[in-house]
Scaffold this motif. Sequence first.
Motif, mmCIF file in Angstrom:
data_model
loop_
_atom_site.group_PDB
_atom_site.id
_atom_site.type_symbol
_atom_site.label_atom_id
_atom_site.label_comp_id
_atom_site.label_asym_id
_atom_site.label_seq_id
_atom_site.Cartn_x
_atom_site.Cartn_y
_atom_site.Cartn_z
ATOM 1 N N MET A 173 45.694 53.790 22.439
ATOM 2 C CA MET A 173 46.029 52.568 23.181
ATOM 3 C C MET A 173 46.456 52.897 24.611
ATOM 4 O O MET A 173 46.146 52.147 25.537
ATOM 5 C CB MET A 173 47.132 51.781 22.461
ATOM 6 C CG MET A 173 46.623 51.001 21.272
ATOM 7 S SD MET A 173 47.899 50.058 20.438
ATOM 8 C CE MET A 173 48.241 48.796 21.647
ATOM 9 N N GLU A 174 47.148 54.021 24.780
ATOM 10 C CA GLU A 174 47.548 54.424 26.133
ATOM 11 C C GLU A 174 46.316 54.728 26.985
ATOM 12 O O GLU A 174 46.262 54.363 28.163
ATOM 13 C CB GLU A 174 48.492 55.624 26.057
ATOM 14 C CG GLU A 174 49.862 55.255 25.525
ATOM 15 C CD GLU A 174 50.747 56.450 25.217
ATOM 16 O OE1 GLU A 174 50.274 57.618 25.309
ATOM 17 O OE2 GLU A 174 51.912 56.224 24.849
ATOM 18 N N THR A 175 45.315 55.383 26.383
ATOM 19 C CA THR A 175 44.060 55.649 27.086
ATOM 20 C C THR A 175 43.351 54.334 27.402
ATOM 21 O O THR A 175 42.838 54.144 28.505
ATOM 22 C CB THR A 175 43.138 56.539 26.223
ATOM 23 O OG1 THR A 175 43.841 57.741 25.908
ATOM 24 C CG2 THR A 175 41.853 56.867 26.948
ATOM 25 N N GLN A 176 43.326 53.428 26.430
ATOM 26 C CA GLN A 176 42.688 52.121 26.619
ATOM 27 C C GLN A 176 43.395 51.342 27.731
ATOM 28 O O GLN A 176 42.749 50.709 28.563
ATOM 29 C CB GLN A 176 42.739 51.326 25.304
ATOM 30 C CG GLN A 176 41.995 50.023 25.327
ATOM 31 C CD GLN A 176 40.492 50.199 25.209
ATOM 32 O OE1 GLN A 176 40.004 51.267 24.880
ATOM 33 N NE2 GLN A 176 39.766 49.153 25.491
ATOM 34 N N LEU A 177 44.719 51.400 27.745
ATOM 35 C CA LEU A 177 45.511 50.695 28.752
ATOM 36 C C LEU A 177 45.178 51.188 30.156
ATOM 37 O O LEU A 177 45.052 50.386 31.091
ATOM 38 C CB LEU A 177 46.999 50.875 28.461
ATOM 39 C CG LEU A 177 47.975 50.153 29.376
ATOM 40 C CD1 LEU A 177 47.794 48.646 29.264
ATOM 41 C CD2 LEU A 177 49.411 50.531 29.027
ATOM 42 N N ALA A 178 44.980 52.486 30.290
ATOM 43 C CA ALA A 178 44.662 53.055 31.607
ATOM 44 C C ALA A 178 43.294 52.584 32.097
ATOM 45 O O ALA A 178 43.068 52.488 33.309
ATOM 46 C CB ALA A 178 44.696 54.574 31.533
ATOM 47 N N ASN A 179 42.382 52.249 31.181
ATOM 48 C CA ASN A 179 41.033 51.842 31.557
ATOM 49 C C ASN A 179 40.878 50.333 31.746
ATOM 50 O O ASN A 179 39.820 49.881 32.196
ATOM 51 C CB ASN A 179 40.026 52.316 30.495
ATOM 52 C CG ASN A 179 39.936 53.820 30.433
ATOM 53 O OD1 ASN A 179 40.125 54.514 31.431
ATOM 54 N ND2 ASN A 179 39.672 54.346 29.258
ATOM 55 N N LEU A 180 41.899 49.553 31.405
ATOM 56 C CA LEU A 180 41.807 48.102 31.536
ATOM 57 C C LEU A 180 42.196 47.658 32.931
ATOM 58 O O LEU A 180 43.101 48.226 33.551
ATOM 59 C CB LEU A 180 42.725 47.410 30.518
ATOM 60 C CG LEU A 180 42.316 47.507 29.055
ATOM 61 C CD1 LEU A 180 43.427 46.942 28.168
ATOM 62 C CD2 LEU A 180 41.025 46.745 28.809
ATOM 63 N N SER A 181 41.524 46.620 33.424
ATOM 64 C CA SER A 181 41.916 46.052 34.711
ATOM 65 C C SER A 181 43.051 45.064 34.466
ATOM 66 O O SER A 181 43.285 44.619 33.346
ATOM 67 C CB SER A 181 40.713 45.350 35.362
ATOM 68 O OG SER A 181 40.212 44.342 34.509
ATOM 69 N N GLU A 182 43.754 44.725 35.543
ATOM 70 C CA GLU A 182 44.900 43.815 35.435
ATOM 71 C C GLU A 182 44.464 42.485 34.836
ATOM 72 O O GLU A 182 43.375 41.994 35.087
ATOM 73 C CB GLU A 182 45.528 43.587 36.814
ATOM 74 C CG GLU A 182 46.216 44.799 37.406
ATOM 75 C CD GLU A 182 47.382 45.298 36.587
ATOM 76 O OE1 GLU A 182 48.122 44.481 36.006
ATOM 77 O OE2 GLU A 182 47.566 46.525 36.512
ATOM 78 N N GLY A 183 45.308 41.916 34.014
ATOM 79 C CA GLY A 183 45.019 40.624 33.402
ATOM 80 C C GLY A 183 45.689 40.480 32.056
ATOM 81 O O GLY A 183 46.547 41.280 31.670
ATOM 82 N N LYS A 184 45.260 39.457 31.328
ATOM 83 C CA LYS A 184 45.862 39.157 30.028
ATOM 84 C C LYS A 184 45.662 40.285 29.027
ATOM 85 O O LYS A 184 46.573 40.627 28.279
ATOM 86 C CB LYS A 184 45.259 37.873 29.448
ATOM 87 C CG LYS A 184 45.642 36.616 30.159
ATOM 88 C CD LYS A 184 45.000 35.418 29.471
ATOM 89 C CE LYS A 184 45.254 34.151 30.245
ATOM 90 N NZ LYS A 184 44.605 32.992 29.625
ATOM 91 N N LYS A 186 45.229 43.504 29.561
ATOM 92 C CA LYS A 186 46.058 44.663 29.893
ATOM 93 C C LYS A 186 47.503 44.384 29.511
ATOM 94 O O LYS A 186 48.185 45.260 28.944
ATOM 95 C CB LYS A 186 45.948 45.024 31.360
ATOM 96 C CG LYS A 186 46.691 46.281 31.720
ATOM 97 C CD LYS A 186 46.329 46.816 33.070
ATOM 98 C CE LYS A 186 47.008 48.169 33.259
ATOM 99 N NZ LYS A 186 46.377 48.966 34.271
ATOM 100 N N ALA A 187 47.973 43.184 29.772
ATOM 101 C CA ALA A 187 49.352 42.829 29.419
ATOM 102 C C ALA A 187 49.520 42.853 27.898
ATOM 103 O O ALA A 187 50.555 43.324 27.390
ATOM 104 C CB ALA A 187 49.701 41.456 29.981
ATOM 105 N N TYR A 188 48.560 42.370 27.168
ATOM 106 C CA TYR A 188 48.615 42.365 25.712
ATOM 107 C C TYR A 188 48.596 43.778 25.168
ATOM 108 O O TYR A 188 49.372 44.121 24.267
ATOM 109 C CB TYR A 188 47.448 41.557 25.134
ATOM 110 C CG TYR A 188 47.412 41.491 23.635
ATOM 111 C CD1 TYR A 188 48.464 40.919 22.916
ATOM 112 C CD2 TYR A 188 46.341 42.003 22.923
ATOM 113 C CE1 TYR A 188 48.430 40.859 21.532
ATOM 114 C CE2 TYR A 188 46.305 41.961 21.539
ATOM 115 C CZ TYR A 188 47.349 41.374 20.856
ATOM 116 O OH TYR A 188 47.319 41.327 19.482
ATOM 117 N N CYS A 189 47.761 44.637 25.704
ATOM 118 C CA CYS A 189 47.683 46.033 25.268
ATOM 119 C C CYS A 189 48.989 46.745 25.558
ATOM 120 O O CYS A 189 49.477 47.525 24.739
ATOM 121 C CB CYS A 189 46.517 46.749 25.965
ATOM 122 S SG CYS A 189 46.258 48.456 25.422
ATOM 123 N N ASP A 190 49.586 46.457 26.729
ATOM 124 C CA ASP A 190 50.847 47.087 27.117
ATOM 125 C C ASP A 190 51.960 46.663 26.169
ATOM 126 O O ASP A 190 52.785 47.419 25.768
ATOM 127 C CB ASP A 190 51.182 46.707 28.552
ATOM 128 C CG ASP A 190 52.329 47.561 29.105
ATOM 129 O OD1 ASP A 190 52.443 48.735 28.686
ATOM 130 O OD2 ASP A 190 53.099 47.040 29.924
#
Length: 190
Positions: A173-184, A186-190
């Motif tokens: 999930m940390e790797t996925q979070l780094a690859n997501l652009s800002e938005g809903k 990314k906030a949900y993954c965080d």
Amino acid sequence: DKVILKAFISTLSAIVLLFAFMFSVLALAFPSTMMQLSYDFGRDKTSIRYAQRAYDWFDDTYYMAYAMEVAIGSDNQEMIEKCGEIVVEDEEYFTQYCADKQATMSDEVMMNYEDYLYGKIAVAKYEQGKKEEAVNYAFDTLKGGFPYDNAVMAVLYAALDDQATFDMIKGKMETQLANLSEGKEKAYCD
């Protein structure tokens, strides 16, 4: 009295034999009919077996989708995985199937039906002890995003008491979070 009794017994025997013959013919020649009859009588495993036979005969993914739904309802993890993967592989059918199911869902439900099925398949893998395969499958279904109530979250909830799997998911999930652009997402993954 004996004549009446003999007539009654022979008639009853004939009826029983005809019903047995009828069910034998249905079972052998009409598995799709028996799939529904079995389900109506509460015989989920038998219904799944007839659905698989109908799929083998007619090569129609509808039967595997039916078996998958019955397996989900009866919490049969092995059949959820087996039938679900066949349904997912038929991309055209799977897309239409999910769209049809999504259309019947309430607008208050935020979950996408496609993600729901991916989650069920991933959790079925996890529940059968295929933990790493379940995590990888769940992340493969994300397709670069992180939608609400996705398969990763389903496996995460199933693995709350399993620290090794939880840590594996957290790292991915940390790797996925780094690859997501800002938005809903990314906030949900965080």
